[in-house]
Design a protein around this motif. Structure first.
Motif, PDB file in Angstrom:
ATOM      1  N   ALA A 133       0.819  -1.209   0.000  1.00 29.42           N
ATOM      2  CA  ALA A 133       0.000   0.000   0.000  1.00 29.42           C
ATOM      3  C   ALA A 133       0.855   1.262   0.000  1.00 29.42           C
ATOM      4  CB  ALA A 133      -0.925  -0.003   1.212  1.00 29.42           C
ATOM      5  N   GLY A 134       2.104   1.128   0.440  1.00 29.32           N
ATOM      6  CA  GLY A 134       2.996   2.284   0.504  1.00 29.32           C
ATOM      7  C   GLY A 134       3.962   2.366  -0.667  1.00 29.32           C
ATOM      8  N   GLY A 135       3.796   1.498  -1.652  1.00 33.08           N
ATOM      9  CA  GLY A 135       4.686   1.553  -2.814  1.00 33.08           C
ATOM     10  C   GLY A 135       6.029   0.867  -2.581  1.00 33.08           C
ATOM     11  N   ILE A 136       6.099   0.069  -1.505  1.00 31.25           N
ATOM     12  CA  ILE A 136       7.346  -0.668  -1.200  1.00 31.25           C
ATOM     13  C   ILE A 136       7.197  -2.053  -1.807  1.00 31.25           C
ATOM     14  CG2 ILE A 136       8.828  -1.560   0.657  1.00 31.25           C
ATOM     15  CD1 ILE A 136       6.628   0.939   1.949  1.00 31.25           C
ATOM     16  N   VAL A 449       6.147   1.733  -8.393  1.00 31.87           N
ATOM     17  CA  VAL A 449       5.102   2.465  -7.670  1.00 31.87           C
ATOM     18  C   VAL A 449       4.607   3.602  -8.560  1.00 31.87           C
ATOM     19  CG1 VAL A 449       6.876   3.834  -6.446  1.00 31.87           C
ATOM     20  CG2 VAL A 449       4.542   3.851  -5.612  1.00 31.87           C
ATOM     21  N   ILE A 450       3.292   3.776  -8.567  1.00 33.83           N
ATOM     22  CA  ILE A 450       2.682   4.908  -9.255  1.00 33.83           C
ATOM     23  C   ILE A 450       2.166   5.821  -8.153  1.00 33.83           C
ATOM     24  CG2 ILE A 450       0.983   5.634 -10.981  1.00 33.83           C
ATOM     25  CD1 ILE A 450       2.663   3.321 -12.076  1.00 33.83           C
ATOM     26  N   TRP A 451       2.615   7.068  -8.139  1.00 34.80           N
ATOM     27  CA  TRP A 451       2.180   7.947  -7.048  1.00 34.80           C
ATOM     28  C   TRP A 451       2.074   9.387  -7.511  1.00 34.80           C
ATOM     29  CZ3 TRP A 451       5.641  11.225  -3.912  1.00 34.80           C
ATOM     30  CH2 TRP A 451       6.960  11.280  -4.404  1.00 34.80           C
ATOM     31  N   GLY A 482       1.887  13.304  -1.191  1.00 35.94           N
ATOM     32  CA  GLY A 482       2.451  12.198  -1.965  1.00 35.94           C
ATOM     33  C   GLY A 482       1.639  10.930  -1.774  1.00 35.94           C
ATOM     34  N   LYS A 483       0.629  10.768  -2.634  1.00 36.93           N
ATOM     35  CA  LYS A 483      -0.271   9.630  -2.430  1.00 36.93           C
ATOM     36  C   LYS A 483       0.088   8.479  -3.372  1.00 36.93           C
ATOM     37  CE  LYS A 483      -4.786   8.611  -1.041  1.00 36.93           C
ATOM     38  NZ  LYS A 483      -6.183   8.602  -1.375  1.00 36.93           N
ATOM     39  N   VAL A 484       0.219   7.291  -2.784  1.00 37.52           N
ATOM     40  CA  VAL A 484       0.493   6.094  -3.591  1.00 37.52           C
ATOM     41  C   VAL A 484      -0.821   5.651  -4.235  1.00 37.52           C
ATOM     42  CG1 VAL A 484       1.165   3.663  -3.501  1.00 37.52           C
ATOM     43  CG2 VAL A 484       2.435   5.371  -2.179  1.00 37.52           C
ATOM     44  N   LEU A 485      -0.792   5.485  -5.567  1.00 35.98           N
ATOM     45  CA  LEU A 485      -2.001   5.078  -6.276  1.00 35.98           C
ATOM     46  C   LEU A 485      -2.006   3.572  -6.547  1.00 35.98           C
ATOM     47  CD1 LEU A 485      -2.054   8.006  -8.890  1.00 35.98           C
ATOM     48  CD2 LEU A 485      -3.159   7.931  -6.646  1.00 35.98           C
ATOM     49  N   GLU A 486      -0.889   3.083  -7.104  1.00 34.34           N
ATOM     50  CA  GLU A 486      -0.835   1.665  -7.483  1.00 34.34           C
ATOM     51  C   GLU A 486       0.577   1.130  -7.278  1.00 34.34           C
ATOM     52  OE1 GLU A 486      -2.439   0.915 -11.396  1.00 34.34           O
ATOM     53  OE2 GLU A 486      -4.133   2.274 -11.061  1.00 34.34           O
ATOM     54  N   PHE A 495      -1.572  -3.716  -5.633  1.00 34.89           N
ATOM     55  CA  PHE A 495      -2.333  -2.756  -4.819  1.00 34.89           C
ATOM     56  C   PHE A 495      -2.881  -1.652  -5.713  1.00 34.89           C
ATOM     57  CE2 PHE A 495      -2.741   1.174  -2.388  1.00 34.89           C
ATOM     58  CZ  PHE A 495      -3.531   0.757  -1.331  1.00 34.89           C
ATOM     59  N   LYS A 496      -4.157  -1.358  -5.518  1.00 36.12           N
ATOM     60  CA  LYS A 496      -4.786  -0.260  -6.254  1.00 36.12           C
ATOM     61  C   LYS A 496      -6.007   0.224  -5.477  1.00 36.12           C
ATOM     62  CE  LYS A 496      -7.267   0.714 -10.486  1.00 36.12           C
ATOM     63  NZ  LYS A 496      -7.119   0.783 -11.914  1.00 36.12           N
TER      64      LYS A 496
END
Ligand SMILES: NC(=O)N[C@H]1NC(=O)NC1=O
Ligand SMILES: [Zn+2]
Ligand SMILES: [Zn+2]
Length: 512
Positions: A133-136, A449-451, A482-486, A495-496
């Motif tokens: 969920a955090g792009g990790i 990560v897409i953010w 800085g919001k993580v999208l996918e 995650f999306k």
């Protein structure tokens, strides 16, 4: 009838085999590491294995470009600048993210997932959901806070079994260096042969009974084995100083005052440990007796004398590196309310001047990389109600928030997207020896990560947080940017929009 059966049976067998073969071809994800047992529809929120993602801001080692990244079977197969449809056929899926940033997934090489043994603190399921969920896209798990600690091939096996079918991102493992296996190199060799990416040790008490501290002599003994395997040691670098022991006997201190805790763990503890370490790292130079070994200092908090020692060692050519964590870059001792033990960690968060100097070192590249040191616990041990800084568990929960936290604070200091990506992806991958991850380059794993850096959000009770005991995290209540999208892991959309893929298809990364 019998005769008829004998005639059609071979044909039937061939047909069934062909059917199974093509079904497997179509529905199984790439076997990049061990066999992934589940069909793509379970591992990914996207049905395709071959697709393109495009955006105006793609962070590559050559800079930020506008264009598309082609992904096939979990790998990046081409990167095209501009808006051409070069090479794309009509049937292929193209996902256009507009001006959202496409960046390598973050690689967090310092995470305590606490499983097996302390799953009420965290766990593979919750921890890796939070990571996704955090792009990790990769975490490397620490060998302590789980029970038993990961200090032999047998205890590593317990970890691997516990992680099975529970991880949403890829997970590597540090082993532990403790006096017992430092003095019995066959245990240490067994652990390294079983696939840990390196080992971790403490130069002060770890807070965990079955993870005793090591002296510099234990570390030296460990390094001679690590040199053969060409793997690093990551060291919690604080040595308790005699004068501070004395302070602890002073019962007049107010345990709710943050200053009491801060003064109990001065920078001289870090300096003392690092002084001993740089006495050993000279042997890691090319041609030296420990060539192949590497010393990495975890969670540096002192930006003065300790950092100077590391800079000098690097200048001399020693194989040494250092990380710091978002909490040392986001907070300062002046702002920590008395009694608010959410902010307790070791080494402690120091003053604002120190924080500014840490940022300077991060931006200059003197600090090599960032990690969370995500080290959660249960409310009974964080002692928020008592507010006792001396008795509370030391550890800050950051997983899932590292990207927005680093960005929100870092942009005020001039942090760029390229630097962010070096600090959180490329350098950590190099430390852990994880090839094929950490950059958007042809041939690498499609860990992405897409953010949206400009999108702000409140980390409040309505926000979907996946770590355990989120209320104990020092970041709850913050407004972040800085919001993580996918998030993609090896081409699987894991995650999306607040949702995870139906199954946990992360793989265990083992060194060989
Ligand atoms: N055991 C453990 O996780 N300790 C960590 N917590 C912390 O604040 N610093 C650490 O090294
Ligand atoms: Zn530590
Ligand atoms: Zn730690």
């Amino acid at each position: 009838m019998d005769q008829f059966l004998w005639r059609v049976l071979p044909l039937l067998t061939i047909l069934v085999s062909l059917g199974v073969f093509f079904y497997l071809q179509d529905s199984y994800t790439a076997q990049l590491f061990p066999l992934i047992k589940l069909p793509r529809s379970k591992c990914s929120l996207l049905p395709h294995s071959h697709f393109w993602i495009s955006s105006k801001r793609i962070v590559t080692p050559q800079g930020i470009i506008s264009g598309s990244v082609e992904i096939n079977d979990g790998r990046i197969v081409s990167i095209v600048e501009g808006h051409g449809t070069q090479g794309k056929s009509k049937q292929e899926e193209v996902i256009d993210y507009g001006d959202a940033v496409i960046m390598p997934g973050l690689i967090d090489v310092h995470v305590h997932l606490d499983e097996p043994g302390r799953t009420e603190w965290e766990g593979f399921d919750t921890g890796t959901r939070a990571a996704a969920a955090g792009g990790i896209t990769t975490v490397v798990d620490m060998p302590l806070n789980n029970y038993p600690t990961t200090v032999s091939k047998e205890t590593l096996k317990l970890k691997l079994d516990a992680a099975e079918d529970k991880i949403y991102v890829d997970v590597g493992f540090w082993g532990g260096l403790i006096p017992e296996n430092a003095l019995n190199t066959s245990i240490l060799e067994g652990l390294l042969s079983a696939g840990v990416l390196g080992v971790k040790s403490f130069m002060c008490p770890s807070g965990i009974d079955d993870f005793p501290m090591t002296t510099i002599d234990h570390i030296k003994a460990g390094l001679s084995v690590l040199a053969k395997y060409r793997r690093p040691i990551v060291v919690h670098s604080e040595i308790q100083q005699a004068s501070e022991n004395h302070l602890e006997l002073n019962d007049n201190r107010d345990p709710r005052a943050y200053l009491t805790y801060l003064n109990s763990r001065p920078p001289s503890w870090e300096e003392a440990a690092i002084k001993q370490l740089v006495g050993v790292t000279k042997d890691t130079r090319i041609g030296g007796p420990l060539e192949g070994a590497h010393v990495h200092i975890v969670h540096l908090s002192d930006s003065s004398a300790s950092l100077d020692l590391i800079k000098e060692a690097k200048r001399r050519g020693d194989s040494i590196s250092v990380e710091t964590c978002p909490h040392y870059l986001a907070f300062s001792s002046e702002e920590i309310p008395n009694g608010d033990t959410r902010f307790k960690c070791s080494p402690p968060i120091r003053d604002a001047h120190n924080r500014d100097k840490l940022w300077e070192a991060v931006l200059d590249g003197h600090i090599d990389l960032l990690t969370t040191d995500h080290s959660p616990t249960v409310p009974q041990l964080k002692l928020l109600e008592e507010g006792d800084f001396l008795k509370a568990w030391g550890g800050i929960s950051t997983l899932q928030f590292n990207l927005p936290v680093t960005w929100s604070y870092g942009k005020k200091y001039g942090l760029t997207l390229e630097q962010l990506s070096l600090l959180w992806s490329k350098k950590p991958a190099a430390l852990a020896g994880i090839e094929s991850k950490g950059t958007i380059e042809v041939g690498n794993h499609a860990d992405i990560v897409i953010w949206q850096p400009e999108q702000e959000f409140d980390l409040n009770d309505d926000y979907p947080v996946f770590i355990k005991h989120a209320e104990l995290s020092a970041y709850m209540g913050s407004r972040l940017s800085g919001k993580v999208l996918e998030t993609f892991v090896r081409g699987n959309l894991v995650f999306k929009n607040g949702k995870h893929a139906p199954a946990a298809c992360g793989v265990q990364i083992l060194a060989n």
